[in-house]
Motif scaffolding. Sequence first.
Motif, PDB file in Angstrom:
ATOM      1  N   ASN A  42       0.815  -1.221   0.000  1.00  0.00           N
ATOM      2  CA  ASN A  42       0.000   0.000   0.000  1.00  0.00           C
ATOM      3  C   ASN A  42       0.846   1.267   0.000  1.00  0.00           C
ATOM      4  OD1 ASN A  42       1.042  -0.272   2.538  1.00  0.00           O
ATOM      5  ND2 ASN A  42      -0.901   0.020   3.634  1.00  0.00           N
ATOM      6  N   SER A  43       2.155   1.121  -0.120  1.00  0.00           N
ATOM      7  CA  SER A  43       3.037   2.288  -0.097  1.00  0.00           C
ATOM      8  C   SER A  43       2.978   3.022  -1.436  1.00  0.00           C
ATOM      9  CB  SER A  43       4.478   1.860   0.204  1.00  0.00           C
ATOM     10  OG  SER A  43       5.363   2.948   0.055  1.00  0.00           O
ATOM     11  N   SER A  44       2.899   4.353  -1.361  1.00  0.00           N
ATOM     12  CA  SER A  44       2.870   5.148  -2.597  1.00  0.00           C
ATOM     13  C   SER A  44       4.224   5.178  -3.288  1.00  0.00           C
ATOM     14  CB  SER A  44       2.423   6.580  -2.266  1.00  0.00           C
ATOM     15  OG  SER A  44       3.309   7.172  -1.324  1.00  0.00           O
ATOM     16  N   ASP A  45       5.282   4.895  -2.534  1.00  0.00           N
ATOM     17  CA  ASP A  45       6.637   4.910  -3.095  1.00  0.00           C
ATOM     18  C   ASP A  45       7.175   3.496  -3.282  1.00  0.00           C
ATOM     19  OD1 ASP A  45       6.769   7.718  -3.099  1.00  0.00           O
ATOM     20  OD2 ASP A  45       7.368   7.759  -0.997  1.00  0.00           O
TER      21      ASP A  45
END
Length: 997
Positions: A514-517
Amino acid sequence: VNTTTLREQVVSIASSTLCNDIQSEPPANDHALLELLCQAWAKRAARLMLIASPEAKNNSSLLDVVGLSNLQLWNEATVQSDDDGGGKNEKSEFLFLCLMYLLHSIDTEEHRRDILFKNCSGAELLFVHIQTTCISMSNNSPLLESFEGRTARNRQLLETLGGRDGLLSLTSSESLLEDCAMHNIDLLSSLMKDASGNSMMTRRVLTSLSFLMSLLFPSAYNQDTTSENKDVSDGDDDVITAADVKEGDSLWYEKGEERTRVKATVVKIHRDDFPNLYFTIKEEEGSSDTNNNNGERQTVASRLKRYPKSNDGIMRKKELLLPDVRGDVAQRDRVGRYMVDKLIKPFLSQLRFDDDATRVKNEVAAECMNIVISQCGLVSLGLGSVRYDIFQAVSSMERDLCDALSTSEPSSLAKCVPLLRCLSLAMGYGVYTIPSQDNVSVVKMDPSGSVGKLLELYENLSWVEAQTTDPTEAFHSSVLMWLAAAASAIKDGETFQRTSAMMHTLSDIVLLQNSSDLAINSFCAMNAARSLQVASDRCMDYSSVDNEDEKSVLSKLTGCFVHLSLDESSSGLWIEAFSSLLQHNHRKSPVMLLPAANSFSNELCDCLFDPVKRWCAFQMLHLFAKDSQPLQSPGDDDDVIIPSETEQQLLVWKETMDEEEGIELEEDVSVAASWLPERIMSLLQNVGNNGATISAHSDDPDPQEVRGMGNLLAWIASLDILDVAGSVDMRNRSHISSFIQKTNALGWIMNLALQEADLDNLRRNENIFACIDFSDGKKKDDTDFLIQKVATLAVFRTVESLPTLVKTWYNDDCPRFLRQRLSVFVENVVAPATLQRELVRIKEATSFGEMTVSGSCVSRELVATYQQDECQLSVMIRMPSTFPLRNVEVDCQKTMGIAENRWRRWALQIMLMLNNQDGSVLDALLLWKQNVDKEFEGVEPCPVCYSVLCIKTHRMPNLECKTCHNRFHTSCLYKWFQSSGKSQCVICQQPWSGHRV
């Protein structure tokens, strides 16, 4: 009329028009129209150049005439692109295309170079501005852009001008490239000193500088081969430590008591007595002993040297210098010193991280340090030298980092981030410059202090738990960058094990779905993991250490690979890094990738339909297929879980079957489900039913080609699994092939493969497997991984692995226009390769017992001789030239001591096994031997197939007729019922009323 005056008027009017056109705004979002406008402008400009200089004497003003020598024009195009966020800009593209079309309209490369450089004041500065405008920047993270991608247009322009050699051939300036580099350094320095400087523009100029340096110094500087007048025959730099030796190194071996040096190649590194390494070397031809095994011998590091000895016993380094290195030492030092004074000292002598602009300048200065170390080279020694200044700057940064890491407070972590990034960039983690893996060793830096502090931090369980809940992602990604640069300095096994554990912890923190990066973090993690893999070669033997931390990291990275949606601009570098990890493990220790391949087998099948991911996905599936363990290994109380879609299809199939047939089909499906991933089973059912497949990406340029390629790759993977499962147990092959036959997938796949394959243009002895070969250490490009070549391989593998099903399809369903092509291909390629493979397998087999087998590829005959008591059974198997499209012939006439009806029945057994059951000749001979053994023991064969053991299930007859008491195999009896159209006993012809025994 004065023709000269008239020409000048025409030139003036036309020049004014062209200059106005080149300064106008190009059309937006219409590349086709932009191309047409550029071509039209270039044609007009080329004609004007001929009019303006009919005698070709005024080249210096030709670019002025058409308006392309305007520095402000190029600079504004670059600034406009940066104002748009670094994405693709029509103005810079317009200028680049106009220049390229204009240069291509000129016949010779020499004339093109003259227009840009000859007798043209300020040509070097103009060239720098053109180079800067050519740099491509995207809106994505810079970490996911490759240097090659950014400088693609620069290389196109360079090639148009005749390459580096063409620029060096100019007589206008003996130091053209150096002058360009100096102008670039001045431009970059002015941008960095400007308090309101454009950060994107600064990075463009930095990239342009690295590109120009690659032209000025195309080969890396090696300090070990450029110190003149230094004896190396007995010097320290001639000594090789065991940790420095790599497989494939070309070194000098001290031979015999005289220690005569001969050239040798390191073939293998032996680590079974770690840390006391020893090596297998192979001497070059002409220097090896005739009594030695191909010139190979084992030795230790003390016998290996870097350099030869001349006749007088001394070789001086100046004799080993490459011409382009010996002559440019002064130039390298001059350029390196200029960069240190203008770009590094003013910004890295006292690090400040007050704001974003300052941090950008510090990072640019750090990348300039990478250019000095890896491209210019540290040629000078002593106080005040470039090497000294670089070492002092790096050491100062690492001391500050160690001080900041002494406390784990959030504010301290924030201070660590720019320090970690600057250190990483300086030590070769190239973002806007060319990456380098050797900077740490070149500078002779010892990063153990900072690495040790990081290890202590990540071994603090309470701190790790807090970071897992609320991670400081910028810090962790910066740690990964530093590990990628510093891991090469790790040389002891204990530190490596601790660093592997830290990588495991880091992956748990940053590789969250779920990390944007996620794309950036996973890319940094891959670079760090790859550097650790290289370091591990110096620390321990991969094959003897089962590193669970590394397996876990690889599994998480594979999860990122299958789940990430990568666009075209950012996918190249990410996929290249992932492919590099796969290649290293494929070569060193494939077992490390097996947990990842098993966990994501279904998702990897989906990736086969993504053009960006399919190469790596197939290699993972290929590795998964070679594993001799099934996906599901149920115990006594567990059943194999059959996918719901397959279970529904199974119910449909069973509607028209008798109970016994249904039970047999259930077993086929169960065995197939225990080996094949769910997605492959679903794909086989779909293509068999209606040709449907997993959907290709909607934005793919050719969805039909993408779907076809995905289907063929999935099919090849399923055949690999079939072969491995069959090698574990012959019955697995029968069960899985029966499932494939039931899906009707083979016919659809063969039609697709034969239509796409280029069977008619195969070169003699061409390696069909080359298109998927992963052992050459590089990813296949578009010329290798083509659907035509993959389709050819699919045809080959299908005929090889499923001969009976192919023969049935060939006789019943193959279109006429494909029959001849397939027959010729089988005769010329498949049959010879299959027979040769079978002979090798037979030669290596150890389970024949009293039976001996021999054969010949020339005569296509195999002879099996079986001795039992006083009886001798001799079987000759003749393989037709188009096997398996034609049946084999079996001759048992040389049998002695056995009744004719009996050996004829045994001959029929072999024919049935080879002609009606998918499998190898070796499997058929072993099964036939088991049958003969059972008959000698007194077991009666099945009256239908004449075999004691069922060809498919290897079970003995288990259905007995209550009337005549003959016993039959279940599958044989029900096939008899179907073919005869009545349910009567084969022998007594009474209505069947048998029972299972």
